[in-house]
Design a protein around this motif. Structure first.
Motif, PDB file in Angstrom:
ATOM      1  N   HIS A  31       1.768  -4.726  14.940  1.00 61.21           N
ATOM      2  CA  HIS A  31       0.817  -5.438  14.074  1.00 61.21           C
ATOM      3  C   HIS A  31       1.431  -6.628  13.335  1.00 61.21           C
ATOM      4  N   SER A  85      -3.607 -10.380  21.146  1.00 63.30           N
ATOM      5  CA  SER A  85      -2.396  -9.654  20.815  1.00 63.30           C
ATOM      6  C   SER A  85      -1.478  -9.464  22.028  1.00 63.30           C
ATOM      7  N   ASP A 100       0.043  -4.765  19.586  1.00 63.21           N
ATOM      8  CA  ASP A 100      -0.851  -5.566  18.744  1.00 63.21           C
ATOM      9  C   ASP A 100      -0.073  -6.597  17.928  1.00 63.21           C
ATOM     10  N   THR A 134     -12.494  -7.412   6.109  1.00 59.62           N
ATOM     11  CA  THR A 134     -12.023  -6.973   7.420  1.00 59.62           C
ATOM     12  C   THR A 134     -11.709  -8.186   8.290  1.00 59.62           C
ATOM     13  N   ASN A 136      -9.012  -8.841  11.597  1.00 58.98           N
ATOM     14  CA  ASN A 136      -7.917  -8.410  12.464  1.00 58.98           C
ATOM     15  C   ASN A 136      -6.858  -9.484  12.667  1.00 58.98           C
ATOM     16  N   LYS A 137      -7.168 -10.739  12.304  1.00 55.10           N
ATOM     17  CA  LYS A 137      -6.226 -11.836  12.521  1.00 55.10           C
ATOM     18  C   LYS A 137      -5.370 -12.132  11.292  1.00 55.10           C
ATOM     19  N   ARG A 139      -2.645 -10.345   8.707  1.00 52.86           N
ATOM     20  CA  ARG A 139      -1.778  -9.166   8.617  1.00 52.86           C
ATOM     21  C   ARG A 139      -0.953  -9.232   7.327  1.00 52.86           C
ATOM     22  N   TRP A 159       3.883  -3.573   8.762  1.00 53.22           N
ATOM     23  CA  TRP A 159       2.782  -4.507   8.898  1.00 53.22           C
ATOM     24  C   TRP A 159       1.459  -3.761   8.961  1.00 53.22           C
ATOM     25  N   VAL A 161      -2.942  -4.302   9.231  1.00 55.04           N
ATOM     26  CA  VAL A 161      -4.082  -5.164   9.520  1.00 55.04           C
ATOM     27  C   VAL A 161      -4.927  -5.299   8.253  1.00 55.04           C
ATOM     28  N   CYS A 162      -5.471  -6.484   8.036  1.00 56.01           N
ATOM     29  CA  CYS A 162      -6.280  -6.730   6.843  1.00 56.01           C
ATOM     30  C   CYS A 162      -7.603  -5.960   6.937  1.00 56.01           C
ATOM     31  N   THR A 163      -7.766  -5.015   6.038  1.00 54.51           N
ATOM     32  CA  THR A 163      -9.004  -4.246   5.901  1.00 54.51           C
ATOM     33  C   THR A 163      -9.358  -4.226   4.419  1.00 54.51           C
TER      34      THR A 163
END
Length: 464
Positions: A31, A85, A100, A134, A136-137, A139, A159, A161-163
């Protein structure tokens, strides 16, 4: 018999060593975001002499490296344009698969509490944004608070993922900066969060830098001790920056200085050396963008905060630096943590987009004092980086002081004359000096026509 035992012992040691697993630093993992169009380093540990192969899914090459007798290995790999990814495999005695992995732009966000501030501190802007966070691009890598007496080669963390759940814990300025870059550049963004509320800049500076400079060293010795953050030289750098220095980054965002108000006299030199030493450690002359500390009325001496902002302004003489001015973004001067963070992040993003990425963005020029001229009982002040006329919001120019040769300052009036400012006071018939917004809590009203605040200034160098 002894010789046979020695041979058996050496054979057993070699057998054990040959089975030592390849290990990676935590900053290299699934990630992660790697800096695009760059030569990035991969490094880690294994048995001495172990052959290690690395394969990346963005090209067909096989990268090979042999661990040294110190059980360390390092190699370099070229990255393509932004995308992903991707997958990466590292094989020695064992096999590590990284999944990823994105290629994009990586920024380090450092400093003290105003950079650290997040939804965890009930920041309204972060809490309002979280449900929509949210992405996914984007981090995150969050460096936990830690200290060390000597530079370390690894740091905890991984790392993410941005959530919404991760974003709420992350630096608000860092997140909103990354979101802005993602929207403008349309590429993955990696954000490394390494900050600690309350820490003076000395804790983020390598020890050798402070030891070689008597002025900085004297300032460091005057720092107080507090329960919630360290103030010892270099110990945050050793634990929270040094382990990252092999990892390729695009640049640094920095928001710090509140804890150095008492050391304003050495701060310019300290920050210059910090920036240079970081660039040396990362082996890259990256952009270093910093926020000027905001107006605050509890610094004690009425002008120490202003003098620290002045010291920060002087850091702009160092190449590839830029500063955002925040005097118009403070809802409450009794709160050292202004709650407006989105606009701070956007101003940082505009700097990066224009200066580093060569794109069009919002305004980036904060008018700064250039020179003055005495004219029949008045002083005319000229500015640089103005790009047009001055603008005073909500009335005449505010927070002006003027003094004669007796060095006593009196409130003054100002009149805008195109791109210059004429300052005067009936109490000072023969003026020699002007100050603007030069008290700790001053929130003045002069702006460029693009809407960015004029930076504080003084035309004197007096001690008072």
């Amino acid at each position: 018999m002894k010789k046979q035992l020695l041979i058996i012992s050496l054979f057993c040691f070699a057998t054990i060593a040959s089975k030592a697993n390849v290990r990676l630093p935590n900053i290299i993992g699934s990630h992660m975001v790697l800096q695009q169009k760059s030569t990035v380093k991969f490094w880690g540990w294994s048995a001495p002499g172990e052959n290690i192969t690395i394969k990346v899914s963005w090209d067909t090459a096989t990268y090979k490296v042999v661990a040294g007798r110190d059980a360390k290995w390092i190699t370099s790999i070229k990255t393509p344009e932004a995308g992903g990814s991707y997958a990466i495999t590292i094989k020695g005695n064992n096999l590590i698969k990284l999944e990823d992995v994105l290629i994009g732009e990586v920024w380090l966000c450092g400093g003290q509490s105003n950079m650290e501030w997040s939804g965890d501190q009930n920041l309204p802007e972060s809490k309002a944004e979280a449900p929509n966070a949210t992405n996914n691009k984007i981090r995150f890598f969050y460096v936990p608070k830690s200290t060390a007496a000597f530079p370390q080669d690894n740091v905890e963390g991984k790392w993410m993922v941005c959530t919404p759940e991760e974003m709420i814990h992350f630096s608000a300025i860092g997140y909103f900066y990354g979101k802005n870059l993602f929207e403008k550049l349309n590429c993955p963004i990696g954000l490394i969060n390494s900050n600690w509320g309350g820490t003076p800049a000395e804790t983020w500076t390598p020890a050798y830098v402070i030891e070689k400079d008597p002025i900085i060293k004297k300032g460091a010795e005057s720092l107080g001790q507090y329960a919630w953050w360290p103030s010892n030289t270099a110990i945050a750098y050793n634990a929270m920056i040094a382990p990252l220095t092999k990892f390729s980054i695009s640049g640094v965002l920095w928001y710090q200085g509140e804890s150095n108000v008492g050391q304003y006299g050495s701060y310019t030199e300290l920050m210059n050396d910090l920036i240079v030493s970081w660039r040396t450690s990362f082996n890259k002359n990256f952009p270093f963008y910093f926020a000027q500390i905001a107006p605050y009325d509890k610094y004690g001496d009425n002008v120490n905060g202003a003098k620290l902002r002045e010291a920060q302004t002087n850091n702009l003489k160092l190449e590839n630096t830029a500063m955002v001015v925040l005097t118009d973004l403070v809802p409450d001067v009794t709160n050292i943590h202004p709650t407006i963070k989105v606009e701070v992040a956007n101003r940082f993003a505009n700097l990066a987009l224009v200066k580093h990425y060569g794109q069009e963005a919002g305004p980036i020029f904060y008018p700064k004092y250039d020179r003055m001229k005495v004219e029949k009982g008045k002083i005319r002040v000229y500015f640089r980086e103005l790009n047009g006329k001055l603008v005073a919001k909500d009335g005449d120019p505010s927070h002006l002081m003027i003094a004669g040769e007796d060095k006593k300052f009196y409130p003054a009036t100002g009149k805008i004359d195109g791109s210059s400012l004429v300052v005067s006071s009936p109490d000072v018939p023969n003026p020699v000096a002007v100050r603007y917004a030069f008290k700790n809590a001053d929130m003045p009203n002069l702006f460029s026509r693009e809407g960015l605040p004029v930076n504080l200034f003084r035309t004197d160098d007096w001690d008072n």
